[in-house]
Motif scaffolding. Structure first.
Motif, PDB file in Angstrom:
ATOM      1  N   LEU A  54    -156.841  20.241  29.814  1.00  0.00           N
ATOM      2  CA  LEU A  54    -156.736  21.644  29.417  1.00  0.00           C
ATOM      3  C   LEU A  54    -155.306  22.148  29.580  1.00  0.00           C
ATOM      4  CD1 LEU A  54    -159.988  23.272  30.892  1.00  0.00           C
ATOM      5  CD2 LEU A  54    -159.641  22.197  28.665  1.00  0.00           C
ATOM      6  N   ILE A  55    -154.670  21.782  30.698  1.00  0.00           N
ATOM      7  CA  ILE A  55    -153.300  22.230  30.950  1.00  0.00           C
ATOM      8  C   ILE A  55    -152.334  21.564  29.974  1.00  0.00           C
ATOM      9  CG2 ILE A  55    -151.437  22.285  32.656  1.00  0.00           C
ATOM     10  CD1 ILE A  55    -153.602  22.284  34.837  1.00  0.00           C
ATOM     11  N   ALA A  56    -152.606  20.309  29.605  1.00  0.00           N
ATOM     12  CA  ALA A  56    -151.721  19.570  28.703  1.00  0.00           C
ATOM     13  C   ALA A  56    -151.950  19.915  27.238  1.00  0.00           C
ATOM     14  CB  ALA A  56    -151.910  18.064  28.917  1.00  0.00           C
ATOM     15  N   ALA A  83    -144.143  22.804  24.187  1.00  0.00           N
ATOM     16  CA  ALA A  83    -143.170  23.797  23.746  1.00  0.00           C
ATOM     17  C   ALA A  83    -142.887  24.836  24.836  1.00  0.00           C
ATOM     18  CB  ALA A  83    -143.666  24.486  22.479  1.00  0.00           C
ATOM     19  N   LEU A  84    -143.876  25.084  25.697  1.00  0.00           N
ATOM     20  CA  LEU A  84    -143.688  26.038  26.789  1.00  0.00           C
ATOM     21  C   LEU A  84    -142.925  25.423  27.955  1.00  0.00           C
ATOM     22  CD1 LEU A  84    -147.135  27.877  26.991  1.00  0.00           C
ATOM     23  CD2 LEU A  84    -144.983  28.768  26.091  1.00  0.00           C
ATOM     24  N   GLY A  85    -142.971  24.103  28.060  1.00  0.00           N
ATOM     25  CA  GLY A  85    -142.289  23.434  29.162  1.00  0.00           C
ATOM     26  C   GLY A  85    -143.216  22.661  30.075  1.00  0.00           C
ATOM     27  N   ILE A  86    -144.339  22.170  29.529  1.00  0.00           N
ATOM     28  CA  ILE A  86    -145.301  21.378  30.306  1.00  0.00           C
ATOM     29  C   ILE A  86    -145.233  19.926  29.831  1.00  0.00           C
ATOM     30  CG2 ILE A  86    -147.728  21.031  30.904  1.00  0.00           C
ATOM     31  CD1 ILE A  86    -148.151  24.025  30.382  1.00  0.00           C
ATOM     32  N   ALA A  87    -144.915  19.016  30.732  1.00  0.00           N
ATOM     33  CA  ALA A  87    -144.821  17.595  30.401  1.00  0.00           C
ATOM     34  C   ALA A  87    -145.867  16.826  31.192  1.00  0.00           C
ATOM     35  CB  ALA A  87    -143.430  17.053  30.718  1.00  0.00           C
ATOM     36  N   THR A  88    -146.460  15.815  30.560  1.00  0.00           N
ATOM     37  CA  THR A  88    -147.532  15.044  31.197  1.00  0.00           C
ATOM     38  C   THR A  88    -147.181  13.565  31.211  1.00  0.00           C
ATOM     39  OG1 THR A  88    -149.130  16.631  30.315  1.00  0.00           O
ATOM     40  CG2 THR A  88    -150.003  14.582  31.201  1.00  0.00           C
ATOM     41  N   VAL A  89    -147.346  12.936  32.373  1.00  0.00           N
ATOM     42  CA  VAL A  89    -147.185  11.483  32.494  1.00  0.00           C
ATOM     43  C   VAL A  89    -148.541  10.924  32.889  1.00  0.00           C
ATOM     44  CG1 VAL A  89    -145.991   9.576  33.626  1.00  0.00           C
ATOM     45  CG2 VAL A  89    -144.785  11.735  33.210  1.00  0.00           C
ATOM     46  N   VAL A 168    -144.502  19.526  35.518  1.00  0.00           N
ATOM     47  CA  VAL A 168    -144.799  18.117  35.223  1.00  0.00           C
ATOM     48  C   VAL A 168    -146.166  17.775  35.801  1.00  0.00           C
ATOM     49  CG1 VAL A 168    -144.068  15.727  35.494  1.00  0.00           C
ATOM     50  CG2 VAL A 168    -142.346  17.528  35.293  1.00  0.00           C
ATOM     51  N   LEU A 169    -147.042  17.217  34.957  1.00  0.00           N
ATOM     52  CA  LEU A 169    -148.357  16.747  35.381  1.00  0.00           C
ATOM     53  C   LEU A 169    -148.282  15.238  35.572  1.00  0.00           C
ATOM     54  CD1 LEU A 169    -150.521  18.639  32.706  1.00  0.00           C
ATOM     55  CD2 LEU A 169    -149.579  19.540  34.843  1.00  0.00           C
ATOM     56  N   LEU A 170    -148.619  14.763  36.763  1.00  0.00           N
ATOM     57  CA  LEU A 170    -148.561  13.337  37.081  1.00  0.00           C
ATOM     58  C   LEU A 170    -149.962  12.844  37.404  1.00  0.00           C
ATOM     59  CD1 LEU A 170    -145.404  13.469  39.391  1.00  0.00           C
ATOM     60  CD2 LEU A 170    -145.488  12.661  37.022  1.00  0.00           C
TER      61      LEU A 170
END
Length: 262
Positions: A54-56, A83-89, A168-170
């Motif tokens: 959901l966050i990604a 685009a907002l600044g949320i990155a997921t690994v 950043v989502l890890l």
């Protein structure tokens, strides 16, 4: 919920998500601030992966609100979150193993010079980014399939940071790492915190969480079941919340009300 500023970087309020007959999330709340590491924990099926999606921007919430820097937002696709600044690994790192490190870092956002690619500039920037993060990837021009798991993770995280995200989502980042590589990963997370990024760390490992997180949010059966200050909460307390030895009172009342049809 332990945030350090008046307006959280990310705020989830009463978020729910259902897949057919399965209620994956029910009235979940979460806040993450800049310069803060939040660990997300829970047993299998607790709803951690759904919340990350959901966050990604991979999935949409059925109910509730997601706010970014105090403004309500809706994600219809991953690009909206990025685009907002949320990155997921993600745990599988999502790398193209046939490409080298430079090719993976700039995949989809290649730098061009004239009619071709500016390979020298991309390699220079790759070295610059890895050096700034103290990440050791000595061979940037070999297929990433030949690199160690830790080196591949360094590339995946560097690729996420290339867009200069704020959050950043890890997802289970230390699952396949050895002791030395895990220690290096902890150093990296601390760097991200020091740079003012928000970090959401999904983990099953209480030792990892105690080593690097500021707060831990626990999900159980798709509901909030505790939000703890890592520095003052014992591993036993957190484990009890994860496995359900001690249930969150709000969750229990909500479940009882639902069963009674209130």
């Amino acid at each position: 919920m332990g945030h350090v500023s008046d307006t959280p970087l990310l705020s989830l309020r009463a978020v729910s998500k259902r897949y057919g007959a399965v209620q994956a999330l029910s009235d979940v709340a979460l806040e993450i601030d800049s310069g803060q590491v939040i660990a997300l924990m829970g047993d299998n099926g607790a709803g951690k992966s759904t919340l990350v999606k959901l966050i990604a921007g991979v999935d949409r919430a059925d109910e509730g609100a997601i706010e970014w820097e105090g403004r309500r937002v809706e994600f219809t696709r991953p690009h909206d979150a990025q685009a907002l600044g949320i990155a997921t690994v993600y745990q599988d790192l999502a790398l193209c193993h046939a490409l080298d490190a430079v090719g993976n870092l700039f995949l989809g956002r290649e730098l061009r010079r004239g009619l071709g690619l500016d390979e020298l500039e991309m390699e220079r920037r790759a070295h610059e980014l890895l050096d700034a993060l103290s990440l050791q990837v000595p061979r940037l021009r070999v297929p990433v399939s030949t690199l160690s798991v830790g080196q591949r993770q360094a590339i995946a995280i560097s690729r996420a940071l290339l867009a200069e995200p704020k959050l950043v989502l890890l997802d289970e980042p230390t699952a396949a790492l050895g002791i030395r590589q895990t220690a290096q990963f902890f150093d990296l997370v601390e760097q991200l915190r020091d740079r003012g990024l928000g970090v959401l760390l999904v983990s099953h490992n209480l030792g990892d969480v105690k080593a690097v997180a500021d707060w831990v949010a626990v999900l159980r059966h798709g509901r909030n079941n505790g939000f703890y200050d890592v520095s003052t909460t014992s591993q036993e307390q957190i484990l009890s919340s994860i496995i359900g030895t001690t249930e969150n009172a709000v969750s229990m009342r909500a479940a009882e009300a639902e069963e009674a049809g209130w």
